[in-house]
Scaffold this active site. Structure first.
Site, PDB file in Angstrom:
ATOM      1  CG  ASP A   1      17.025  -8.623  31.619  1.00  0.00           C
ATOM      2  OD1 ASP A   1      18.016  -8.071  31.103  1.00  0.00           O
ATOM      3  OD2 ASP A   1      17.009  -9.004  32.808  1.00  0.00           O
TER       4      ASP A   1
ATOM      5  CD  GLU B   1      20.403 -43.965  28.713  1.00  0.00           C
ATOM      6  OE1 GLU B   1      19.240 -43.819  29.132  1.00  0.00           O
ATOM      7  OE2 GLU B   1      21.392 -44.033  29.475  1.00  0.00           O
TER       8      GLU B   1
END
Length: 730
Positions: free
Chosen positions: A536, A616
């Site tokens: 928020d 990777e």
């Protein structure tokens, strides 16, 4: 001037760069809301208010025999319960005699330069000498026992208007506040749609849009946090509104606790929108002379669609809500230990991960849960903030030093608000937890919640945090909170003040966060509550980023991050590349796609890098280099939602564009592979129409890319992703 008042001091007009907000004091002293929308010539918009004799709609006594005047039908700036207005209210007061009828009348007005602040609560700020003004409108109840100050901040350049209300007890006996909303706006007409953002743990902020029906539609939380389930941000928009067209109004509450947002379509087809603290856990006692300040609400009007509205909030929150060093400084690419090792680690294991991470260009190593007390599972040890040196094989300071010698920063996880029953802290201070005497408490994740409404609890926790941060070199803290509040009762407050605990808890949380950021100004603080349970605007005042969701699956994150983007900037979104198969869904997603999705946020990794293949690891090095090169564009550029992942089974796309139109980054994820499928052209936005841009070694005019689109390659594997860097060359 941003705030204009007429000569009789009855008409107040607030102007931003493109919007206008107006209210008027009528002959009865009632403050009417007259207009909010596109900026026009300053005019008295009260001409639109038509008074009629309405059945079963009462008339104030001071209007005599005028049956056409009723608060039940008039658009009001701050309606109060019991005044003859039967719609949802902004204020409810219980007076000493038990009555609840409060009638507010105008008592004065004041304008001052600069943006107001709210003691103990987050608020947007404006540091420049010009560009912001504050309006204070004083409203007194007709019995003389209550003074309400309505405070408006006008941030002209940002196209934002902020609101708060201060309620003072001016009587001679205590009163009780049962409802104090931060904002209320009345709109003529019913042709609106409401967009809210619902969800659950690991599935937060899913957009939901519906037409208004007569009665009240609401969103809210009584969980003690803003919650995974709803968000204190909603949009009221025209039925035809889309990303680039249609009028939209945004309502955002800068508060991290219980909230309520309501939109009511009344009997006369008028629409009322309110937002503030949820009254469910709220009952605030005010002694004579005492006052209460509501949290700030930030309102925005955008005539150019949902994308326009989002960009208003993105810019405002990034530049005038977030604070500290990392408001502007580039945030480091991190590796968080949690999904890599969980509780199962040693100091040597952590150092091995950090060494490999450093070799790939990762800049910050974060030690998550399990480093303190008796904490090998989540059933014990929470609250005992002492380093488990036996588990680490060294002191925390030594571990930090060894990680810094690798050229990395060091960060750590805390959950300061929680406590395990199996902990030394709880055994010593059981009364420090929120629990009701004589009743067994409700557990969640095997833990209870410390009473942050208490100063002694806050001082103790702050002291323990400082004891860790002062004795090790730590540049990052993840502040987590892994349950909702219930059994809301403080052992140190009398019965008549127990209704204040939920709000006092949030004020206490903010106090500790303020003390922490004051003491450690260079600390990067990331908010978290089981992922996005406290995502928020209130938390962004203290922590410039929040962990967006505990769901790290890249495909799930598409919808979560899409919904989050409506009200919050990309720079606030904590997002990581995690391992596959994913821990939450079991889905396998290409590493490149996981990086593409995580780049729409603060970017980091959350896996055991020692388990990665050489190929990777090389890919990670490329990803980090690419992210660094795009960092200003991603964090500060305009964000465009190009598709909705819930309603597009082909591709999902989003874009970052520099405000000066010099470059853009188009990101695309293939959601499904269709055999013999159609070709896809993705139109981009935010370019200079006559500028020439380079895309994949070919030159295109900006207008062509915006109208004709970029041909997308056909995906060869499930969930393949593509990134297109669009660079202006002349």
């Amino acid at each position: 001037m941003a705030i204009l008042i007429n000569s009789s001091q009855t008409l107040f007009t607030l102007q931003t760069a493109h919007t206008m907000y107006q209210m008027k004091v009528d002959e009865a002293g009632v403050l009417l809301h007259t207009y909010y929308g596109k900026k026009t010539a300053v005019w008295d918009y009260s001409y639109r208010i038509i008074c009629e004799d309405r059945g079963f709609s009462g008339n104030p006594y001071d209007k005599g025999n005028d049956r056409t005047y009723s608060l039940d039908a008039l658009p009001q700036e701050y309606p109060s319960f019991g005044s003859g207005d039967y719609r949802t209210s902004a204020l409810k007061v219980v007076f000493p005699d038990g009555s609840t009828s409060c009638e507010l009348r105008f008592a004065g007005v004041k304008v001052r330069q600069g943006k107001y602040r709210i003691p103990g609560l987050p608020a947007l700020y404006w540091e420049e000498e010009t560009g912001a003004e504050t309006l204070e409108v004083y409203m007194r109840d007709t019995t003389g026992q209550v003074l309400v100050t309505l405070i408006y901040g006008v941030l002209e350049e940002l196209d934002l208007i902020t609101r708060t209300a201060v309620v003072e007890n001016t009587g001679k006996a205590p009163i009780c506040l049962e409802r104090v909303m931060s904002t209320c706006v009345d709109y003529p007409g019913k042709d609106w749609e409401l967009q809210t953002f619902y969800g659950r743990h690991v599935k937060e902020r899913t957009p939901q849009r519906m037409g208004l029906r007569h009665g009240i539609q609401s969103v809210g939380s009584t969980r003690g946090t803003s919650s995974h389930q709803q968000n204190p941000f909603y949009i009221l928009c025209e039925k035809t509104a889309e990303e680039e067209h249609g009028a939209c109004y945004g309502f955002s509450l800068l508060y991290s606790g219980d909230f309520l947002g309501e939109v009511e379509l009344d009997q006369y087809d008028q629409t009322r929108a309110v937002l503030g603290i949820h009254p469910g856990n709220f009952r605030y006692r005010l002694e004579p002379g005492g006052s209460f300040s509501a949290p700030e609400a930030a309102m925005a009007y955008a005539p150019g669609g949902l994308g326009n509205l989002s960009q208003i909030y993105h810019r405002a929150y990034r530049k005038h809500l977030c604070r500290g060093k990392y408001k502007t400084a580039r945030r480091p690419v991190m590796l968080n230990s949690w999904e890599g090792v969980y509780f199962d680690f040693t100091g040597e294991k952590l150092l091995s991960m950090a060494k490999e991470a450093a070799s790939m260009g990762i800049e910050l190593f974060v030690l998550d849960d399990g480093w303190f007390g008796k904490r090998d599972t989540d059933t014990s040890g929470l609250g005992d903030w002492t380093v488990n040196e036996e588990k680490l094989g060294c002191t925390l300071s030594e571990l930090s030093q060894r990680i810094h010698r690798l050229g990395m920063k060091f960060g750590i996880w805390f959950e300061p608000e929680g406590v395990s029953e199996d902990s030394d802290l709880y055994r010593s201070h059981p009364d420090w937890a929120l629990r009701i005497p004589g009743k067994t408490p409700v557990r969640s994740r095997y833990q209870l919640v410390l009473d942050f409404s208490r100063q002694d609890v806050r001082d103790y926790i702050f002291g323990r945090l400082c004891s860790i941060l002062d004795h090790a070199r730590i540049e990052y803290v993840k502040w987590d909170f892994n349950r909702s509040l219930c059994d809301i009762y403080s052992a140190v407050l009398p019965p008549e003040k127990q209704g204040e605990v939920a709000h006092r808890y949030i004020l206490g949380l903010y106090e500790v966060l303020e003390r922490l950021t004051d003491r450690y100004p260079d600390l990067l603080l990331e908010g978290c509550s089981g992922g996005g349970g406290r995502f928020d605007a209130g938390m962004l005042y203290y922590a410039p980023q929040s962990w967006c969701s505990d769901d790290t699956d890249a495909i799930e994150r598409l919808t979560i991050q899409y919904g989050t983007s409506f009200g919050y900037p990309i720079s606030a979104v904590g997002s990581h590349v995690s391992k596959c198969p994913n821990e939450q869904t079991g889905r396998n997603t290409p590493l490149e796609t996981r990086a593409t999705v995580a780049m729409a946020g603060t970017f980091g990794y959350e896996l055991d890098v020692n388990q990665m293949t050489g190929e990777e690891k090389q890919a990670v090095r490329r990803q980090i280099e690419e992210y660094r090169s795009y960092y200003p564009l991603i964090q500060e550029g305009l964000y465009f939602r190009l598709t909705d992942p819930e309603y597009n089974d082909g591709y999902h796309a989003w874009e970052f564009a520099a405000e000066d139109k010099s470059e853009a980054l188009l990101c695309v994820v293939a959601l499904k592979i269709h055999p013999n499928g159609p070709s896809v052209l993705m139109k981009v936005k935010g370019l200079e129409e006559n500028g020439i841009y380079l895309v994949n070694h070919r030159e295109y005019p900006g207008g062509v890319l915006m109208e004709g689109g970029i041909p997308l390659p056909r995906a060869k594997v499930e969930y393949e992703s593509f990134r297109f860097h669009i660079k202006k060359i002349r």
